[in-house]
Design a protein around this motif. Sequence first.
Motif, PDB file in Angstrom:
ATOM      1  N   ASP A 989       0.731  -1.055   0.225  1.00 49.95           N
ATOM      2  CA  ASP A 989       0.135  -0.686  -0.351  1.00 49.95           C
ATOM      3  C   ASP A 989       0.788   1.807  -0.063  1.00 49.95           C
ATOM      4  OD1 ASP A 989      -2.129   1.916  -0.411  1.00 49.95           O
ATOM      5  OD2 ASP A 989      -3.218   1.061   1.861  1.00 49.95           O
ATOM      6  N   TYR A 990       0.319   2.268   0.065  1.00 47.15           N
ATOM      7  CA  TYR A 990       1.153   3.748  -0.241  1.00 47.15           C
ATOM      8  C   TYR A 990       1.697   4.182   1.248  1.00 47.15           C
ATOM      9  CZ  TYR A 990      -1.186   4.635  -5.065  1.00 47.15           C
ATOM     10  OH  TYR A 990      -1.901   4.270  -6.042  1.00 47.15           O
ATOM     11  N   PRO A 991       2.340   4.381   1.191  1.00 46.05           N
ATOM     12  CA  PRO A 991       3.607   4.301   2.894  1.00 46.05           C
ATOM     13  C   PRO A 991       2.508   5.684   3.144  1.00 46.05           C
ATOM     14  CG  PRO A 991       5.287   4.720   0.903  1.00 46.05           C
ATOM     15  CD  PRO A 991       3.742   4.594   0.122  1.00 46.05           C
ATOM     16  N   ARG A 992       2.648   5.931   4.601  1.00 44.65           N
ATOM     17  CA  ARG A 992       1.630   6.544   5.267  1.00 44.65           C
ATOM     18  C   ARG A 992       1.906   7.498   5.472  1.00 44.65           C
ATOM     19  NH1 ARG A 992       0.562   4.309   9.673  1.00 44.65           N
ATOM     20  NH2 ARG A 992       1.516   2.061   9.589  1.00 44.65           N
ATOM     21  N   ALA A 993       3.341   7.756   6.220  1.00 41.61           N
ATOM     22  CA  ALA A 993       4.851   8.977   6.230  1.00 41.61           C
ATOM     23  C   ALA A 993       5.643   8.898   5.929  1.00 41.61           C
ATOM     24  CB  ALA A 993       4.966   8.661   7.367  1.00 41.61           C
ATOM     25  N   ALA A 994       5.966  10.980   5.841  1.00 38.87           N
ATOM     26  CA  ALA A 994       7.497  11.790   5.412  1.00 38.87           C
ATOM     27  C   ALA A 994       8.070  11.848   5.432  1.00 38.87           C
ATOM     28  CB  ALA A 994       6.361  12.979   4.608  1.00 38.87           C
ATOM     29  N   PRO A 995       9.483  11.712   5.435  1.00 38.45           N
ATOM     30  CA  PRO A 995      10.315  11.893   6.089  1.00 38.45           C
ATOM     31  C   PRO A 995      10.449  13.273   6.710  1.00 38.45           C
ATOM     32  CG  PRO A 995      11.073  11.024   3.743  1.00 38.45           C
ATOM     33  CD  PRO A 995       9.678  11.470   3.760  1.00 38.45           C
ATOM     34  N   THR A 996      10.597  12.472   7.843  1.00 34.29           N
ATOM     35  CA  THR A 996      10.965  14.157   8.730  1.00 34.29           C
ATOM     36  C   THR A 996      12.236  14.835   8.880  1.00 34.29           C
ATOM     37  OG1 THR A 996      11.023  12.690  10.220  1.00 34.29           O
ATOM     38  CG2 THR A 996       8.700  13.082  10.126  1.00 34.29           C
ATOM     39  N   GLU A 997      12.142  16.127   9.546  1.00 35.28           N
ATOM     40  CA  GLU A 997      13.864  16.546  10.060  1.00 35.28           C
ATOM     41  C   GLU A 997      13.766  16.625   8.840  1.00 35.28           C
ATOM     42  OE1 GLU A 997      13.968  18.201  12.751  1.00 35.28           O
ATOM     43  OE2 GLU A 997      12.001  16.750  13.887  1.00 35.28           O
ATOM     44  N   VAL A 998      14.267  16.611   7.533  1.00 37.15           N
ATOM     45  CA  VAL A 998      14.424  16.896   6.022  1.00 37.15           C
ATOM     46  C   VAL A 998      15.223  18.634   6.481  1.00 37.15           C
ATOM     47  CG1 VAL A 998      14.307  17.465   4.101  1.00 37.15           C
ATOM     48  CG2 VAL A 998      12.737  16.323   5.067  1.00 37.15           C
ATOM     49  N   LYS A 999      16.712  18.171   6.506  1.00 35.42           N
ATOM     50  CA  LYS A 999      17.615  19.308   6.175  1.00 35.42           C
ATOM     51  C   LYS A 999      18.161  19.127   5.038  1.00 35.42           C
ATOM     52  CE  LYS A 999      18.639  18.344  11.543  1.00 35.42           C
ATOM     53  NZ  LYS A 999      19.465  18.100  12.157  1.00 35.42           N
ATOM     54  N   VAL A1000      18.087  20.872   4.864  1.00 32.40           N
ATOM     55  CA  VAL A1000      18.508  21.151   3.259  1.00 32.40           C
ATOM     56  C   VAL A1000      20.782  21.961   4.007  1.00 32.40           C
ATOM     57  CG1 VAL A1000      19.079  22.327   1.618  1.00 32.40           C
ATOM     58  CG2 VAL A1000      16.850  21.313   1.968  1.00 32.40           C
ATOM     59  N   ARG A1001      21.765  21.707   2.998  1.00 31.18           N
ATOM     60  CA  ARG A1001      22.973  22.338   3.495  1.00 31.18           C
ATOM     61  C   ARG A1001      23.587  22.818   1.948  1.00 31.18           C
ATOM     62  NH1 ARG A1001      28.556  21.516   4.424  1.00 31.18           N
ATOM     63  NH2 ARG A1001      28.049  19.130   4.102  1.00 31.18           N
TER      64      ARG A1001
END
Length: 1422
Positions: A989-1001
């Motif tokens: 089934d489709y994933p239920r959560a998204a990645p968290t604490e996304v940091k861009v450098r």
Amino acid sequence: MGVTRSREARNYFDSTQGRAAVFSLRPTFREKKDLAGILLRPKSASWDGLGPKKCLASLPTCPHGGRLRRHWMNQTMAPSGERLIDLCAIWDAGVYLPSAACNRASSGVARKRLNEAEKLSSVQEAQLKRLEVTRPRVLGSRERGQVPRMARQPPPPWVHAAFLLCLLSLGGAIEIPMDPSIQNELTQPPTITKQSVKDHIVDPRDNILIECEAKGNPAPSFHWTRNSRFFNIAKDPRVSMRRRSGTLVIDFRSGGRPEEYEGEYQCFARNKFGTALSNRIRLQVSKSPLWPKENLDPVVVQEGAPLTLQCNPPPGLPSPVIFWMSSSMEPITQDKRVSQGHNGDLYFSNVMLQDMQTDYSCNARFHFTHTIQQKNPFTLKVLTNHPYNDSSLRNHPDMYSARGVAERTPSFMYPQGTASSQMVLRGMDLLLECIASGVPTPDIAWYKKGGDLPSDKAKFENFNKALRITNVSEEDSGEYFCLASNKMGSIRHTISVRVKAAPYWLDEPKNLILAPGEDGRLVCRANGNPKPTVQWMVNGEPLQSAPPNPNREVAGDTIIFRDTQISSRAVYQCNTSNEHGYLLANAFVSVLDVPPRMLSPRNQLIRVILYNRTRLDCPFFGSPIPTLRWFKNGQGSNLDGGNYHVYENGSLEIKMIRKEDQGIYTCVATNILGKAENQVRLEVKDPTRIYRMPEDQVAKRGTTVQLECRVKHDPSLKLTVSWLKDDEPLYIGNRMKKEDDSLTIFGVAERDQGSYTCVASTELDQDLAKAYLTVLADQATPTNRLAALPKGRPDRPRDLELTDLAERSVRLTWIPGDANNSPITDYVVQFEEDQFQPGVWHDHSKYPGSVNSAVLRLSPYVNYQFRVIAINEVGSSHPSLPSERYRTSGAPPESNPGDVKGEGTRKNNMEITWTPMNATSAFGPNLRYIVKWRRRETREAWNNVTVWGSRYVVGQTPVYVPYEIRVQAENDFGKGPEPESVIGYSGEDYPRAAPTEVKVRVMNSTAISLQWNRVYSDTVQGQLREYRAYYWRESSLLKNLWVSQKRQQASFPGDRLRGMVSRLFPYSNYKLEMVVVNGRGDGPRSETKEFTTPEGVPSAPRRFRVRQPNLETINLEWDHPEHPNGIMIGYTLKYVAFNGTKVGKQIVENFSPNQTKFTVQRTDPVSRYRFTLSARTQVGSGEAVTEESPAPPNEATPTAAPPTLPPTTVGATGAVSSTNATAIAATTEATTVPIIPTVAPTTIATTTVATTTTTTAATTTTTESPPTTTSGTKIHESAYTNNQADIATQGWFIGLMCAIALLVLILLIVCFIKRSRGGKYPVREKKDVPLGPEDPKEEDGSFDYSDEDNKPLQGSQTSLDGTIKQQESDDSLVDYGEGGEGQFNEDGSFIGQYTVKKDKEETEGNESSEATSPVNAIYSLA
């Protein structure tokens, strides 16, 4: 979202108890079979006085409008004179059973279900005993009353079957499609989708975040409790709640202590249909207390004695990581003698003198604060009988006795005594530790009483002093003991392990979606040690205090719902707990009232090949679950049975397509709220067949070969014919010609040998045919008359005969045909069988050409027919006439199908497929397959079904769960061998959560690095394929610059936590989102991140144009770069003059950012220019674009040098060169020009001849020198060119050349005279320019003939780069002597004959651009 609905089958007469019983059962497929097993086995008991009329009066109405119809007729044998001959016609869930089919349960659907009986589960048995009631329901009435008991004969089995069919109809499932239009229309109670962990430890330096997110329709609202009391967020300015979310944010930027907010929090998500609860989240602030100050005295210990250095770290939250180091931060070396225990203490099994060389400090590392605290170090003082620490004794086999240490038996330092006990929770790691002292150091071994250690979970740590068992289960309990031993003895310690368990789910309650009037149940079943208690709540309130609901009944861990209505919607919570923990689950009950809807596109066209199997899909949705029927061409009865099979999901399978099956098929879905229909048009196409197949051929090298491939196909389909060579796509080169029905190879070579496969394919099917081409090398000319005869393919073998008939073999004999002047090399035996692939011939075996009889190995139960093909070097014969048929006897299969796979095609199913067995492996009639499956982790009983095809779909599976799969072949003679288990997975089934604490450098102007937290594995709902970043360019930092906002993506395969995105545009604003990707697709998107790329270097200027309007100027024009990538500060132009390999000095010009034109003034019209232009920002110069000035239209083309030239020598000039005088005379006027000097013409006239060396294309011999420029002179063009026609025709130039030639002639004559005298001659008097100080012969005014002759004369013309050109003739006169050696007389004169060696070397080396000097030509004339 897959949910289960169930009903109550009421008032079924229990033939054993003699009264009505109500069943409230969970409608899984297995429990339906359980009911079938009981209901179809009536015991010999009487109906207690219940007559047929009263019996039927008490029968219930079948669900979804199903009706029990009563027919009566006279019967003389019955006391009442009447007999029930027809019970019911049931319409339910797509199954139509007329009354005749109900009688004696003759329906195929009924038989299939009724024959799969198993035992009832313990829960069902308890339900049967507990829920016996005596309330009949008369055709839907709800009146209660006692059922009179009367003695009658037991009911016939078909009555049981009729009731069973009504009962089975209770177990349909309503599944909400993923169609957004349906999802948005349906109302739904709240569901918690994200929450913080139960034990939530936070960093005191950061803001506190307590997550709580939920979905529902309408969107839910949120509130919180703290320590079981309402938490008023509005009263605390530090606390806020995220928009459209229940997540709490506690901000400490303005002050405050995080410890004030510690406690137990719980989130409530509410809409008008119910309230969902989060777990009770215990919030704690991380602590890293300081070590207490203490003064440690030196530890005095006798050498060989045991020692324990205690750490006693300060209690932290979470507990710190302990490690030992010296005060100089050097790690303590550990081995089996010295090691750290699990409690952090440092244990010495025996102390040695070298242990005194360092001190010992315990260190604690705290996770959240990333700090390390060090305890004051211990100092050891070792008392010894051997004060000298001799390092040679450390590895001595008898180290202890050598140091005077007494040996002793082992004793335990930890744990104390001979026995101890330990408790561990199920699913955790069990760590057992034994540390012993003794001299020598003891060895530790581990054992389990009454069994072996679990090898798959047990591992040894800390030099065998610790035993770790991962993922402990109940079977790991028992007694373990460790054995410490050395050569003095042994001792053991017994540890009794008890395994307890926090609650874990056996049957977690699932969301229940019902239609109005339907029945269902919620089950909350958990296990643990001790046994957990179950508490039900509704909308967050205890069920006991909730308003009474007559349609709801609680039976322990089950809630039963009867006759649900719209008002029954709510969210139920099940809380199961024991002393070790708790589980909380939300499950809502939703009642939907939806008329049927079709989910697939209307009027689909399905094309299928004749005699194939196909399936027509008709996805639909409705509540109550609609009944689906199929009709053909808008008339006739429902399609089911025979060649048709209707699946539970509504798909219609046609087992074998015939021409008459073509037409329009209509599917009609009906429930009590209405009906919907859709049409599918089926077209039947003829199969693609190769009726003239390519044949094996043997060809000589250089001949032509033609491979035929004639195809018959359906004219409405597009046919494509392609060829493979050795199973790889064939490249059709110049020697091959592909036509529609053949492949021709011209000039066959050895590389053409191999197998050739003709592939005839349409968009629906394909057919293959293969032939082998053998290429023979050229043979010698035949020496006899027979060999000279023309060769041909052999004639076909004849008179095939079968003898020696056996069960598994037969002898085939044939008479060879004429070889046609080419010996037969091979025979190929082929067979055909008439069961699976009639008319298709297969290769059986191959035999040498000297054989005409062979024993063939056969498979059981195959009706064989054989033929033989002869092969010689020319090709293959036509096949022989077939032999008579021979059928072998049958046997059970000896193998099972291969390539068994289990993959989900939808989120709630698993499709099991395999490669079907062919005729030679079937071994018997009615080949079928026994498919078995079970969930891998539960180790439940095997489910099995018998399948005739090559696939089977398991329905109603959880999302992405591993299954063990077995497929076993079976025929009428028996089963095949026991198959191996294969692991398959149900649908994703489709994933239920998204990645968290996304940091861009931001790494640079075109690249960024990403970092994120991984999602929980249970939210992936499938196999994690990758993390994916979607990013787009929002705008540029440059004003009025349009940018494309097209979304791009970057993939990071696997379970990674970081990645890099490159190829970004500098000086731009970007946005980025992250998703999780599994086999089903993308999950929800993360929070959008914004970032800005810094300034970069620009792209190349556009449309750089170089124009030359005349010989004096060159005009340059360009446009601004397409991508400035920053603020432009200007342009840089670099240009250089060149002529062939001669390159002048590079000149650099800088322009303003607005300038787009430039003009170059040139001093001579001969040389060309190379321009390089680039744009600049503050970062630097960007990509450059290079152009060259146009070439003159009359530029001469170099010609080849003559093959041989006579020798010529040069005297005082030092330039030795050879050329053909005739060639020079013929080409000088057209191609020879003087150097354009950089000095006055008078200088040229008074210098040596080397200053006027010209460039002649006929004999060019130069070496390349690095580009430099003459100091003080700015040169814009090269002084050398091949294009001089416009100058050579000028009169002044011709006169100048004649004067120079005359001077050279005079000089040569003088040199020749001086040379004939030998020795040295004065040079200064012949020169107007004095020798430079670098001349080594300046002192005596003479010049030697030596290797220094290659030095140019002073005052000679320099090249453009400021260097003096070294002539190619730098050899000495020795090179011209015979045999490579020159000789001189006493006076220095030259003796010997000139050779042409040097001339050949110079004329053959004409790759460089140095021309033969006219001086050398004049020498040749002399």
